[in-house]
Design an enzyme around this catalytic site. Sequence first.
Site, mmCIF file in Angstrom:
data_model
loop_
_atom_site.group_PDB
_atom_site.id
_atom_site.type_symbol
_atom_site.label_atom_id
_atom_site.label_comp_id
_atom_site.label_asym_id
_atom_site.label_seq_id
_atom_site.Cartn_x
_atom_site.Cartn_y
_atom_site.Cartn_z
ATOM 1 N N ASP A 129 0.931 -1.303 0.045
ATOM 2 C CA ASP A 129 0.281 0.007 -0.116
ATOM 3 C C ASP A 129 0.706 1.381 0.056
ATOM 4 O O ASP A 129 1.887 1.219 -0.292
ATOM 5 C CB ASP A 129 -0.886 -0.159 1.128
ATOM 6 C CG ASP A 129 -2.127 0.419 0.924
ATOM 7 O OD1 ASP A 129 -2.476 1.880 0.620
ATOM 8 O OD2 ASP A 129 -3.277 -0.207 0.695
ATOM 9 N N HIS A 167 -3.634 5.464 4.034
ATOM 10 C CA HIS A 167 -4.413 4.520 3.289
ATOM 11 C C HIS A 167 -4.041 2.859 3.773
ATOM 12 O O HIS A 167 -4.811 2.354 4.250
ATOM 13 C CB HIS A 167 -4.254 4.831 1.745
ATOM 14 C CG HIS A 167 -5.153 3.838 1.076
ATOM 15 N ND1 HIS A 167 -4.908 2.459 0.555
ATOM 16 C CD2 HIS A 167 -6.635 3.906 0.627
ATOM 17 C CE1 HIS A 167 -5.908 1.768 -0.039
ATOM 18 N NE2 HIS A 167 -6.902 2.754 -0.400
ATOM 19 N N SER A 170 -11.305 -0.584 -1.349
ATOM 20 C CA SER A 170 -9.887 -0.832 -0.685
ATOM 21 C C SER A 170 -10.332 -1.557 0.592
ATOM 22 O O SER A 170 -9.184 -2.362 1.155
ATOM 23 C CB SER A 170 -9.383 0.735 -0.505
ATOM 24 O OG SER A 170 -8.848 1.195 -1.718
#
Length: 629
Positions: A178, A219, A392
């Site tokens: 990520d 994220h 996600s």
Amino acid sequence: MLQIAALVIATGLVARAPSSPAVEPPMWVFFAGKQVSATELEAALSRQERELAPRALRRRMRVRGDRGVDVRDLPPADAYVQSVAATGARVRMSSRWLNAVSVEADAVQRSAIAGLPFVTRLQPVARTRRNDHRSTLADEARTTAAFGVAEVQLEILNVPAMRACGLTGAGVVVGVQDSGFSLGHQAFAGLNVLAARDFVQGDDVVADEPGDDVGQDRHGTVVLSLLAGDDGESFSGVAPGVSVLLTKTERIGEEMPYEEDLYVAGLEWLEGMGADMFTASLGYHEWYTWEHYDGETAVVSQAAAVALANGLIMFTANGNYGPEPGTLIAPADVDGVIALGATNLDGVIADFSSRGPTFDGRIKPDLLAPGKDVWVVRPGTVDEYQQANGTSLATPLAAGVGALLLEAYPDLTPAKMLALLRATASHPDAPDNEGGWGMIDGLAAAGLYCTCTDGDGDGHFAVACGGDDCDDGDATRHPGAAEVCDGRDNDCDDAVPADEADGDGDGVRLCAGDCDDADPARRPGAAEVAGDCIDNDCDGEAEPACAPTTGASGTGGDSESGEGGEPSPTGTTGATDPDGGGEASDGGAPATGDAGCGCATNDGTTSAWLLLALAALPRRRKTSRAAAR
């Protein structure tokens, strides 16, 4: 103890100094061959075997059925890479699997590279399409003591029931790729991080650091919390018992974040470090169009296909560009990569969730998991949580279920994992390009592991509760077990091999050396009976009384030995014919064993009438107990 290779494992990362973004998009440069001769190949492959983590090599060998390495594992030829650099281009990354490097080069340099005789093609490095994870305001969540704010999203997947039967992901290694990871939240206090690599900065720091934009690691942090976070009664990810390998491959601050090459480098590193599974909520779009999404064309999809062939189970986001058809992203288009669509907490497919099909007509996504209003850790805090949206988020939830299943069934391959999840999802008989095979049902996929017993720990469940183990108290008896000479059905196929019979009840089976299973007096260890000329103890040797002999000629003619009637070493009875010169046979019966007796006359002669009478007698059956006299 988990065996993980040192961080010096070949990663495909070429040393480079930080620089400002290139004016021109970076390019892939693909080479023809690896420039390794037949005499050098074996030594080169042996080096690659040593560089792989033992866990990675075992996985490869189990799934591939070969030595686990091949020419794809060798790096691009150094001479090729140096020739590319000599044009003035800056080499960014190197890929063993693709036999390519990515470079930053201007138009003149690209032209020079294209003219090199060993370069097969140039292709732009694709730009990421970042999956949205915007936060949403939320009222106080429904909670339980077990899972806190995550209760609903875990219940949808039947995770609490899996956890109740003891599954946590223990023993499973998951590679998470990520934008970065901040581990300061208390939900990560017990997380086991085996190794980490930053492919953006070229170091081992995956949290924000100088040179990163603020929020670079947000994220990845929320994604990781859904997979493996654990905060007691406040929050839980799906599989808090997993160990993780972390790679940072996404830039968030560049206007044109070309990162496909970083993704490939990270994937190769994670696979070689020994990950059992891989999860990433990243996808690539520019310069690809739907026509490229056939599972074979996009560069990142080609790399994913190699990882799958090496036995790496892969979960990825299908994308956030729905609801129109064909809005998926790479590498979700690969056949075998488990692509996730998103729903809200009521199970309704989110509008933003990308739809299939792939360009070649295959259904995508494969499965669904919650991805709207999902509870995650709040990055930058120690104990706060928030809700967020995106495929996600569906992806690490699904990967967590995969980790629990891999703990239960360690021999699952990428194909078997996908098949199991599809077969037990909410609509396995009616898949479509909206939600694939449906919502994941972890408990249904776990099956007998959570509903049956394996009392002997042989990996097979008892017949009494629906399993196939015919004896759940004996670890040597189960489907696939080797048959043992014990008179039992060891492999549970409802048949005992014929040679395991004990027909005469003497306690010795044919497979244990019983030479006559119809006669209890004949078996290994039995006493020999004098004079019966039978091999009672099954040792293959005759008793001395039945030893072959040869008689002398009654008229002084030569015996077979040629001297004075001495026994012949050939084992036949030497007897003269009526004319006193020829050799006579005993009628062809064996001299020893259980089918005949070689006997000599006391005076060394044998009458012709006796020979004829013996020849006329029928041969005794092997099991006869009558003595030949």
